[in-house]
Design an enzyme around this catalytic site. Structure first.
Site, PDB file in Angstrom:
ATOM      1  N   GLU A  74      -2.638  -8.736   3.239  1.00  4.96           N
ATOM      2  CA  GLU A  74      -3.010  -9.210   4.574  1.00  4.96           C
ATOM      3  C   GLU A  74      -4.507  -9.097   4.841  1.00  4.96           C
ATOM      4  O   GLU A  74      -5.017  -9.646   5.824  1.00  4.96           O
ATOM      5  CB  GLU A  74      -2.224  -8.457   5.650  1.00  4.96           C
ATOM      6  CG  GLU A  74      -2.690  -7.052   5.946  1.00  4.96           C
ATOM      7  CD  GLU A  74      -2.230  -5.999   4.955  1.00  4.96           C
ATOM      8  OE1 GLU A  74      -2.500  -4.809   5.199  1.00  4.96           O
ATOM      9  OE2 GLU A  74      -1.601  -6.354   3.942  1.00  4.96           O
ATOM     10  N   HIS A  79      -3.899  -4.607  -0.203  1.00  5.51           N
ATOM     11  CA  HIS A  79      -3.435  -5.180   1.057  1.00  5.51           C
ATOM     12  C   HIS A  79      -3.539  -6.706   1.011  1.00  5.51           C
ATOM     13  O   HIS A  79      -4.624  -7.257   1.224  1.00  5.51           O
ATOM     14  CB  HIS A  79      -4.296  -4.662   2.213  1.00  5.51           C
ATOM     15  CG  HIS A  79      -4.079  -3.226   2.540  1.00  5.51           C
ATOM     16  ND1 HIS A  79      -3.112  -2.811   3.418  1.00  5.51           N
ATOM     17  CD2 HIS A  79      -4.710  -2.108   2.095  1.00  5.51           C
ATOM     18  CE1 HIS A  79      -3.151  -1.480   3.527  1.00  5.51           C
ATOM     19  NE2 HIS A  79      -4.103  -1.036   2.731  1.00  5.51           N
ATOM     20  N   CYS A 122       0.840  -1.195   0.000  1.00  5.21           N
ATOM     21  CA  CYS A 122       0.000   0.000   0.000  1.00  5.21           C
ATOM     22  C   CYS A 122       0.881   1.252   0.000  1.00  5.21           C
ATOM     23  O   CYS A 122       1.620   1.477  -0.951  1.00  5.21           O
ATOM     24  CB  CYS A 122      -0.993  -0.015   1.166  1.00  5.21           C
ATOM     25  SG  CYS A 122      -2.323   1.198   0.974  1.00  5.21           S
TER      26      CYS A 122
END
Length: 203
Positions: free
Chosen positions: A187, A185, A79
Site C-alpha cells: 500500500e 508494504h 508486514c
C-alpha cells in the site's frame, strides 16, 4: 468484498485507500464472526508481534482467521501481518503465532552483515520473485517495494515467493495454497504495490 482485520495495529487506512484506488471495496472487520461474510481477508499491521497476537486472541480473532483460511478463500498478511502467519516470533521473547505457515520470525543478525547497515530496515528494496503466481502476475522478476521492519521470516523454500537482500538474503514474500504474505508494504509501494493488491482482489 475484501475484509481488513482491525486489531489496532496501524496502517489500516492506507490499506483501505490503496484497495479503493485499484477498484475494490473493503471494510474494517473487528468481530471474528464477521470474517465469514467476506471473499478475501487482509491482516495488516505494524508494531510488536506478541502484543498483536494478544489482541487477536482476546477477541477470538485467531480462531476465526484459521477457520477462514480453512474455507479456501484468499488471505493476505502484510508486514507484521505476514510474520503473524508463522509458528512463532522471537521479538521480546518467544511468542506463538497463528501457525498457518511453518516457520518463524527472527531479528536481523547483524553479525552476518559484511557492512554497517541500520536496523530497522527502512526504505525501498528489491524483491526477487522465486516463482510465478497469480498474486505477482504482471510483475517483473525483480521489483522494488517499501520496507519497515527489524524481524524477518525464516521458513522452508517451498513457501517462499520472494527474497530480498539486506546484509544477507531474507524471505520477503510467501505463498502457501490460499495464504499470501508480503514483508514490505504494498500500500506504500506505488504502482508495483498497487498491482499486488489488484491481483489479490482478483484471486
Amino acid at each position: 468484498m475484501i475484509g481488513i482485520i482491525d486489531y489496532k495495529a496501524g496502517n489500516i487506512k492506507s490499506v483501505i485507500n490503496a484497495f479503493n484506488y485499484v477498484g475494490y471495496d473493503c471494510e474494517l472487520v473487528s468481530r471474528p464472526e464477521a470474517l465469514k461474510n467476506y471473499d478475501r481477508i487482509v491482516l495488516p499491521g505494524v508494531g510488536a508481534f506478541g502484543e498483536a497476537m494478544a489482541r487477536l486472541r482476546a477477541e477470538n480473532m485467531d480462531d476465526a482467521i484459521k477457520e477462514f483460511v480453512c474455507s479456501g478463500r484468499a488471505f493476505l498478511g502484510v508486514c507484521l501481518g505476514m510474520q503473524l502467519l508463522f509458528d512463532r516470533s522471537f521479538e521480546f521473547g518467544s511468542n506463538e503465532g497463528l501457525g498457518l505457515i511453518k516457520g518463524e520470525a527472527v531479528k536481523f543478525d547483524t553479525n552476518k552483515f559484511d557492512q554497517a547497515l541500520k536496523i530497522p530496515h527502512i526504505g525501498w528494496n528489491a524483491l526477487e520473485f522465486t516463482r510465478q503466481m497469480p498474486i505477482n502476475a504482471g510483475l517483473k522478476s525483480i521489483e522494488y517495494l517499501y520496507f519497515v521492519h527489524s524481524y524477518h521470516a525464516v521458513c522452508d523454500d517451498k513457501f517462499v515467493l520472494a527474497k530480498t537482500g539486506y546484509g544477507y538474503d531474507f524471505v520477503s514474500a510467501v505463498a502457501h495454497e490460499n495464504i499470501y504474505g508480503f514483508q514490505p508494504h504494498p500500500e506504500k509501494s506505488h504502482d508495483v504495490g498497487l498491482k499486488i493488491l489488484e491481483n489479490f482482489g482478483r484471486l
